[in-house]
Design an enzyme around this catalytic site. Sequence first.
Site, PDB file in Angstrom:
ATOM      1  CG  HIS A   1      -4.191   2.752  -4.359  1.00 43.44           C
ATOM      2  ND1 HIS A   1      -4.092   4.217  -4.050  1.00 43.44           N
ATOM      3  CD2 HIS A   1      -3.930   2.515  -5.820  1.00 43.44           C
ATOM      4  CE1 HIS A   1      -3.428   4.706  -5.350  1.00 43.44           C
ATOM      5  NE2 HIS A   1      -3.384   3.569  -6.201  1.00 43.44           N
ATOM      6  N   GLY A   2      -4.656   0.631  -0.352  1.00 40.28           N
ATOM      7  CA  GLY A   2      -5.208  -0.093   0.590  1.00 40.28           C
ATOM      8  C   GLY A   2      -6.067  -1.215   0.010  1.00 40.28           C
TER       9      GLY A   2
ATOM     10  CB  ALA B   1      -1.812  15.385   1.004  1.00 41.07           C
TER      11      ALA B   1
ATOM     12  CE1 TYR C   1     -14.249   3.854   0.640  1.00 40.85           C
ATOM     13  CE2 TYR C   1     -12.290   4.542  -0.226  1.00 40.85           C
ATOM     14  CZ  TYR C   1     -13.132   3.727   0.580  1.00 40.85           C
ATOM     15  OH  TYR C   1     -12.376   2.664   1.257  1.00 40.85           O
TER      16      TYR C   1
ATOM     17  NE  ARG D   1     -11.083  -1.983   6.264  1.00 39.94           N
ATOM     18  CZ  ARG D   1     -10.300  -1.955   7.103  1.00 39.94           C
ATOM     19  NH1 ARG D   1     -10.270  -1.195   8.298  1.00 39.94           N
ATOM     20  NH2 ARG D   1      -9.341  -2.858   7.051  1.00 39.94           N
TER      21      ARG D   1
ATOM     22  NE  ARG E   1      -3.628   7.722  -2.937  1.00 33.02           N
ATOM     23  CZ  ARG E   1      -4.656   7.888  -3.829  1.00 33.02           C
ATOM     24  NH1 ARG E   1      -4.738   8.952  -4.782  1.00 33.02           N
ATOM     25  NH2 ARG E   1      -5.837   7.115  -3.690  1.00 33.02           N
TER      26      ARG E   1
ATOM     27  CD  GLU F   1      -8.181   2.862  -2.222  1.00 35.04           C
ATOM     28  OE1 GLU F   1      -8.594   1.663  -2.372  1.00 35.04           O
ATOM     29  OE2 GLU F   1      -7.755   3.314  -1.047  1.00 35.04           O
TER      30      GLU F   1
ATOM     31  NE  ARG G   1      -3.578   2.356   2.631  1.00 34.24           N
ATOM     32  CZ  ARG G   1      -4.225   2.769   3.633  1.00 34.24           C
ATOM     33  NH1 ARG G   1      -4.075   2.278   4.789  1.00 34.24           N
ATOM     34  NH2 ARG G   1      -4.915   3.816   3.405  1.00 34.24           N
ATOM     35  CG  HIS G   2      -0.437   4.819  -1.790  1.00 36.73           C
ATOM     36  ND1 HIS G   2      -0.511   5.974  -0.543  1.00 36.73           N
ATOM     37  CD2 HIS G   2      -1.730   4.404  -1.922  1.00 36.73           C
ATOM     38  CE1 HIS G   2      -1.769   6.190  -0.415  1.00 36.73           C
ATOM     39  NE2 HIS G   2      -2.396   5.308  -1.174  1.00 36.73           N
ATOM     40  N   GLY G   3       2.812   4.912   0.332  1.00 35.79           N
ATOM     41  CA  GLY G   3       3.249   5.719   1.473  1.00 35.79           C
ATOM     42  C   GLY G   3       2.062   6.741   1.803  1.00 35.79           C
TER      43      GLY G   3
END
Length: 258
Positions: A188-189, A15, A92, A117, A62, A89, A10-12
């Site tokens: 991504h997450g 922001a 959403y 989740r 990212r 990602e 998962r990327h760092g």
Amino acid sequence: MSKYKLFLLRHGEGAWNKENRFCSWVDQKLSEDGVKEAQECGRLLKEQGYKFDMVFTSILSRSIQTAWLVLEAMGQEWVPVVKSWRLNERHYGALIGLNRAEMALNHGEEQVKLWRRSYDVTPPPIDESHPYFLEIYNDRRYTTCDLPKENLPRAESLKEVLDRLLPYWNSTVVPEIQRGRTVLISAHGNSCRALLKHLEGISDDDIVSVTLPTGIPVLLELDENLRPVKPRQLLGDQEKIQAAIKKVEDQGKAKTST
């Protein structure tokens, strides 16, 4: 017996991770801490002697920036990096840009946890009145996709992330692994969680409690059928990893000012 090694990352921290906002398809760079996380991840992988043959990322900055920083820290900048929107990602929808803790205050922690989740709950879709709609859909990167722009998602559940990710996984990533190449997926997450669900056979209910912190590499050892032969390993200082997991889980909790 382990035949292949696959790394998920998962990327760092970005922001908007820092501001606890739903970032999703808005293109954000890494925060200062996120840059450090990616560099530390690369140093750790180098110290442990790992070498990559190919890296796959999303088309969000990212994810790409994380891959670059990891490869630079490993002295492996030459390794090919392949980008696809299918590793983006989760979309959403109308929640993009909103603060998770404020939403928990307004809608309740359970509802926010469901949106964040759960496996098959899709948030309300984004529409043209949304402040980030044009920023996303007028972005030139989305003219490079293998779908017309009007057919790209407007909101996704984790199930829908897996549905759009799997064809790419099967057609593009799997053949590289089966050639014996060591692959890093810097994504991504939720794209990483979706892939973990598929590979590990995690149930729809259990995926809710799978948390991946930013900048922590996940090692999967796979057999010839690409099934895990042992539990996934989150590499690094285990105490720090547990603290980072708790931080991610706390993002959806209501915070009241005292």
